[in-house]
Design a protein around this motif. Structure first.
Motif, PDB file in Angstrom:
ATOM      1  N   VAL A  42       0.853  -1.194   0.000  1.00 15.31           N
ATOM      2  CA  VAL A  42       0.000   0.000   0.000  1.00 15.31           C
ATOM      3  C   VAL A  42       0.891   1.248   0.000  1.00 15.31           C
ATOM      4  CG1 VAL A  42      -1.724   1.315   1.317  1.00 15.31           C
ATOM      5  CG2 VAL A  42      -1.921  -1.180   1.131  1.00 15.31           C
ATOM      6  N   ALA A 143       6.968  13.657   8.121  1.00 16.62           N
ATOM      7  CA  ALA A 143       6.262  13.254   9.346  1.00 16.62           C
ATOM      8  C   ALA A 143       6.516  14.188  10.522  1.00 16.62           C
ATOM      9  CB  ALA A 143       6.670  11.826   9.720  1.00 16.62           C
ATOM     10  N   TRP A 187       0.656   1.773  14.490  1.00 18.18           N
ATOM     11  CA  TRP A 187      -0.378   2.708  14.931  1.00 18.18           C
ATOM     12  C   TRP A 187      -1.529   1.990  15.634  1.00 18.18           C
ATOM     13  CZ3 TRP A 187       2.307   3.132  10.322  1.00 18.18           C
ATOM     14  CH2 TRP A 187       2.927   4.360  10.043  1.00 18.18           C
TER      15      TRP A 187
HETATM   16 FE1  DDH Z   1       2.400   6.763   5.665  1.00 18.91          FE
HETATM   17  N1  DDH Z   1       4.157   6.532   6.696  1.00 18.91           N
HETATM   18  N2  DDH Z   1       2.582   8.762   5.829  1.00 18.91           N
HETATM   19  N3  DDH Z   1       0.738   6.961   4.537  1.00 18.91           N
HETATM   20  N4  DDH Z   1       2.320   4.735   5.459  1.00 18.91           N
HETATM   21  C1  DDH Z   1       4.740   5.344   7.050  1.00 18.91           C
HETATM   22  C2  DDH Z   1       4.233   4.083   6.844  1.00 18.91           C
HETATM   23  C3  DDH Z   1       3.084   3.821   6.114  1.00 18.91           C
HETATM   24  C4  DDH Z   1       3.568   9.452   6.466  1.00 18.91           C
HETATM   25  C5  DDH Z   1       4.736   8.912   6.993  1.00 18.91           C
HETATM   26  C6  DDH Z   1       4.959   7.551   7.129  1.00 18.91           C
HETATM   27  C7  DDH Z   1       0.144   8.150   4.221  1.00 18.91           C
HETATM   28  C8  DDH Z   1       0.467   9.392   4.765  1.00 18.91           C
HETATM   29  C9  DDH Z   1       1.605   9.668   5.481  1.00 18.91           C
HETATM   30  C10 DDH Z   1       1.315   4.065   4.796  1.00 18.91           C
HETATM   31  C11 DDH Z   1       0.350   4.607   3.977  1.00 18.91           C
HETATM   32  C12 DDH Z   1       0.090   5.973   3.845  1.00 18.91           C
HETATM   33  C13 DDH Z   1       5.960   5.628   7.726  1.00 18.91           C
HETATM   34  C14 DDH Z   1       6.916   4.583   8.264  1.00 18.91           C
HETATM   35  C15 DDH Z   1       6.107   6.988   7.780  1.00 18.91           C
HETATM   36  C16 DDH Z   1       7.234   7.768   8.421  1.00 18.91           C
HETATM   37  C17 DDH Z   1       7.808   4.017   7.151  1.00 18.91           C
HETATM   38  C18 DDH Z   1       8.710   2.931   7.685  1.00 18.91           C
HETATM   39  O1  DDH Z   1       9.500   3.235   8.589  1.00 18.91           O
HETATM   40  O2  DDH Z   1       8.604   1.779   7.208  1.00 18.91           O
HETATM   41  C19 DDH Z   1       3.219  10.863   6.535  1.00 18.91           C
HETATM   42  C20 DDH Z   1       4.088  11.961   7.135  1.00 18.91           C
HETATM   43  C21 DDH Z   1       1.996  10.983   5.953  1.00 18.91           C
HETATM   44  C22 DDH Z   1       1.179  12.209   5.866  1.00 18.91           C
HETATM   45  O3  DDH Z   1       1.715  13.329   6.167  1.00 18.91           O
HETATM   46  C23 DDH Z   1      -0.084  12.247   5.646  1.00 18.91           C
HETATM   47  C24 DDH Z   1      -0.889   7.926   3.241  1.00 18.91           C
HETATM   48  C25 DDH Z   1      -1.732   9.049   2.625  1.00 18.91           C
HETATM   49  C26 DDH Z   1      -0.925   6.573   3.000  1.00 18.91           C
HETATM   50  C27 DDH Z   1      -1.788   5.814   2.059  1.00 18.91           C
HETATM   51  O4  DDH Z   1      -1.544   4.701   1.749  1.00 18.91           O
HETATM   52  C28 DDH Z   1      -3.004   6.432   1.477  1.00 18.91           C
HETATM   53  C29 DDH Z   1       1.430   2.651   5.097  1.00 18.91           C
HETATM   54  C30 DDH Z   1       0.475   1.568   4.606  1.00 18.91           C
HETATM   55  C31 DDH Z   1       2.539   2.497   5.922  1.00 18.91           C
HETATM   56  C32 DDH Z   1       3.057   1.199   6.556  1.00 18.91           C
HETATM   57  C33 DDH Z   1       4.191   0.630   5.728  1.00 18.91           C
HETATM   58  C34 DDH Z   1       4.769  -0.636   6.305  1.00 18.91           C
HETATM   59  O5  DDH Z   1       5.802  -1.067   5.783  1.00 18.91           O
HETATM   60  O6  DDH Z   1       4.226  -1.207   7.253  1.00 18.91           O
END
Ligand code: DDH
Length: 280
Positions: A42, A143, A187
């Protein structure tokens, strides 16, 4: 490892059901994270798409430029090689699909397989050659920042406040990895199930700064096992964002509906679909 039979079964061009089946076949692995590659797939679909700028049409999932440097080396994309490599056997079994279509479809299939909504998806992306123009680094969210930054980043793509909160609900999935982002932990307590739990946890816990050597992040005061990024906390401190957090925490159906629309739109930003093509 992934069941070889499923991923190696060849298909005829245009058989997206066969590709979906192959993607579903590589998701589960008890040796990886919480038992599923779904969350990182994703994140791949999102980071491939989230470079879009509405004002000039640059960026977005079309081209799959994350295959190449410098995009694959951006700090924001750390760890996504895991997801890209996982999909190589799927690409090999269905060589007719573009990487750009495959990565976005993988995000959609992962969400569905983890219990989330059906996200409208259609093919039409093509792959850019190495050396094609890549957008500048810095288009994905940071972030460490707050509400204004979220509105700047997502507004650039054409998203409004409701979309921002709905899309942020994807953090119900997966976890932060210290060796990827520097942050740590999940989370929710169900990181491989797509649900509205992220919004419930956000509202129902007391969040305190984690005492550690890493970057500022928050932990739930009671169990210290869940986390929030500063950018997640912005959804609580901004009145308009919080209104949607409240709504989605109470109403999972509304979250699923709004998420499906926003995520589908995200995956289509900048993609030159033929005018008459209908969503599959
Ligand atoms: Fe995210 N995200 N994301 N994120 N995200 C991380 C992990 C995952 C931000 C930061 C991080 C979205 C928005 C934001 C997913 C989906 C989505 C991680 C950790 C960070 C940091 C990465 C790691 O260490 O592996 C921030 C900042 C934002 C924001 O400002 C809104 C959105 C919009 C999505 C989406 O899919 C629509 C997912 C799924 C993960 C988990 C990944 C994993 O390997 O587990």
């Amino acid at each position: 490892g992934p069941p070889a039979l499923l991923t190696s079964k060849p298909s005829t061009p245009g058989d997206y059901a066969a590709v979906r089946q192959s993607i579903a076949g590589v998701l589960d692995n008890n040796d990886y994270d919480d038992g599923s590659y779904g969350p990182v797939l994703v994140r791949l679909a999102w980071h491939a798409s989230g470079t879009y700028a509405k004002k000039d049409g640059s960026g977005g999932s079309n081209g799959a430029t994350m295959r190449f440097a410098p995009e694959c080396e951006w700090a924001a994309n750390a760890g996504l090689a895991v997801a890209r490599k996982l999909l190589e056997p799927v690409k090999a079994a269905h060589p007719w699909i573009s990487y750009a279509d495959l990565w976005t479809l993988a995000g959609v299939v992962a969400i569905e397989e983890m219990g989330g909504p059906v996200v409208p998806w259609r093919p039409g992306r093509s792959d850019a050659p190495d050396g094609a123009k890549i957008v500048p680094d810095g288009r994905l969210p940071d972030a460490k920042q707050g509400a204004k930054h979220l509105r700047d980043i997502f507004g650039r793509m054409g998203f409004d406040d409701k979309d921002i909160v709905a899309l942020s609900g994807a953090h119900t999935l997966g976890r932060c990895h210290p060796d990827r982002s520097g942050f740590s932990g999940p989370w929710t307590n169900a990181p491989t199930t797509f649900s509205n739990l992220y919004f419930q946890e956000l509202l129902n816990n007391k969040w305190v700064p984690k005492k550690w050597d890493g970057p500022l992040q928050y932990e739930d005061a009671k169990t210290q096992s869940l986390m929030m990024l500063p950018s997640d906390m912005a959804l609580l401190s901004d009145r308009t964002f919080k209104k949607y957090v409240n709504q989605y925490a109470k109403d999972e159906e509304a979250f699923f509906k709004d998420f499906a629309v926003a995520f589908s739109k995200l995956l289509e930003l900048g993609v030159p679909f033929p005018a008459a093509a209908a969503k599959a």
